[in-house]
Design a protein around this motif. Structure first.
Motif, short mmCIF file in Angstrom:
data_model
loop_
_atom_site.label_atom_id
_atom_site.label_comp_id
_atom_site.label_asym_id
_atom_site.label_seq_id
_atom_site.Cartn_x
_atom_site.Cartn_y
_atom_site.Cartn_z
N SER A 192 0.83 -1.20 0.00
CA SER A 192 0.00 0.00 0.00
C SER A 192 0.87 1.25 0.00
N ARG A 193 0.52 2.19 -0.86
CA ARG A 193 1.22 3.47 -0.90
C ARG A 193 0.38 4.60 -0.32
N LEU A 194 -0.86 4.28 0.03
CA LEU A 194 -1.77 5.30 0.54
C LEU A 194 -1.64 5.44 2.06
N PRO A 195 -1.95 6.60 2.59
CA PRO A 195 -1.95 6.77 4.05
C PRO A 195 -2.88 5.76 4.73
N GLN A 196 -2.51 5.37 5.94
CA GLN A 196 -3.27 4.38 6.70
C GLN A 196 -4.09 5.05 7.80
N TYR A 197 -5.28 4.51 8.01
CA TYR A 197 -6.14 4.94 9.11
C TYR A 197 -6.43 3.73 9.98
N HIS A 198 -6.30 3.90 11.29
CA HIS A 198 -6.40 2.77 12.21
C HIS A 198 -7.59 2.93 13.16
N TRP A 199 -8.22 1.80 13.45
CA TRP A 199 -9.15 1.71 14.58
C TRP A 199 -8.54 0.74 15.57
N GLN A 200 -8.64 1.06 16.86
CA GLN A 200 -8.05 0.19 17.87
C GLN A 200 -8.77 0.35 19.20
#
Length: 245
Positions: A192-200
């Motif tokens: 993946s080259r796109l920014p990551q968004y996390h849920w935790q």
């Protein structure tokens, strides 16, 4: 007969791990459409989530792999089958995969479904369980300077170049806003080259609360991982998981 919850679960898995696209085969003048869902597994044993997805779409398509030693695909290139699956999953699919379906349909002179979204409480939780089965994880962490202590956590990541993706915001809403969203983060994966968004979320009670919401639809592999760490969750998981309503 496939239940509404099972179709919503399959749509969640597809929103996380699926794609529909077209390509131009050699020696052909017209494009061909393909639909696939990927999942890692162990050689000689197709992942349970792909077998369940195949069952949810009436047993059509084929499962191949492993590729690179671990990656399996459910796949079909039959236009009539893709049309039927699209119609079945459409009410529960997220916006990005709906656009993907519509684009691929137009490229092969087919018509995308037009059903309105279905967003009931139970179908949203079933959808969220499918997304988690494909993209989420349950894990235990050890505290620093603490002998024998381990804490439970849940984690899910999605990528987007245009702000927090609909999938992760929808997941957060489906589990009643439990846990936290963060991002954008630099991508960790070379895929993946796109920014990551996390849920935790972390901690015995918070993790247990989220799992109770997803449990009726959560897949076998996810349940087995949870049960293996049940000593770090609320007592109902030690007994084999909450009762399924």
């Amino acid at each position: 007969m496939v239940t509404e919850g099972e179709l919503a679960w399959a749509a969640g898995l597809f929103d996380g791990e699926g794609s529909v696209s077209t390509y131009l085969p050699p020696q052909r003048l017209t494009r061909r459409r393909q639909m696939q869902v990927s999942q890692g597994g162990v050689a000689g044993s197709p992942p349970a989530v792909l077998l369940r997805f195949q069952a949810a779409v009436s047993g059509v398509g084929g499962i191949t792999g492993p590729y690179r030693g671990y990656l399996f695909y459910w796949k079909t290139t039959r236009n009539d089958v893709i049309d039927e699956i699209g119609t079945s999953l459409w009410p529960y699919l997220g916006d990005a995969k709906r656009r993907q379906f519509a684009k691929a349909a137009s490229e092969v002179n087919r018509v995308a479904p037009a059903a309105q979204p279905v967003r009931g409480t139970r179908t949203e939780r079933a959808w969220a369980a499918g997304l988690f089965d494909g993209e989420g994880c349950f894990y235990l962490t050890a505290a620093r300077q603490s002998t024998g202590w381990r804490g439970a956590s849940l984690y899910l990541s999605q990528s987007s170049g245009g702000g927090p993706p609909d999938t992760i915001r929808r997941f957060h809403a489906a589990i009643e806003g439990l846990g936290t969203l963060s991002g954008p983060h630099e991508p960790r994966s070379p895929w993946s080259r796109l920014p990551q968004y996390h849920w935790q979320t972390s901690g015995r009670h918070s993790v247990s609360a989220v799992l109770r919401l997803l449990w009726p639809w959560l897949g076998r592999a996810s349940r087995e991982r949870v049960i293996s760490g049940a000593a770090h969750l609320d007592p109902d998981f030690v007994a084999g998981g909450p009762l399924v309503a």
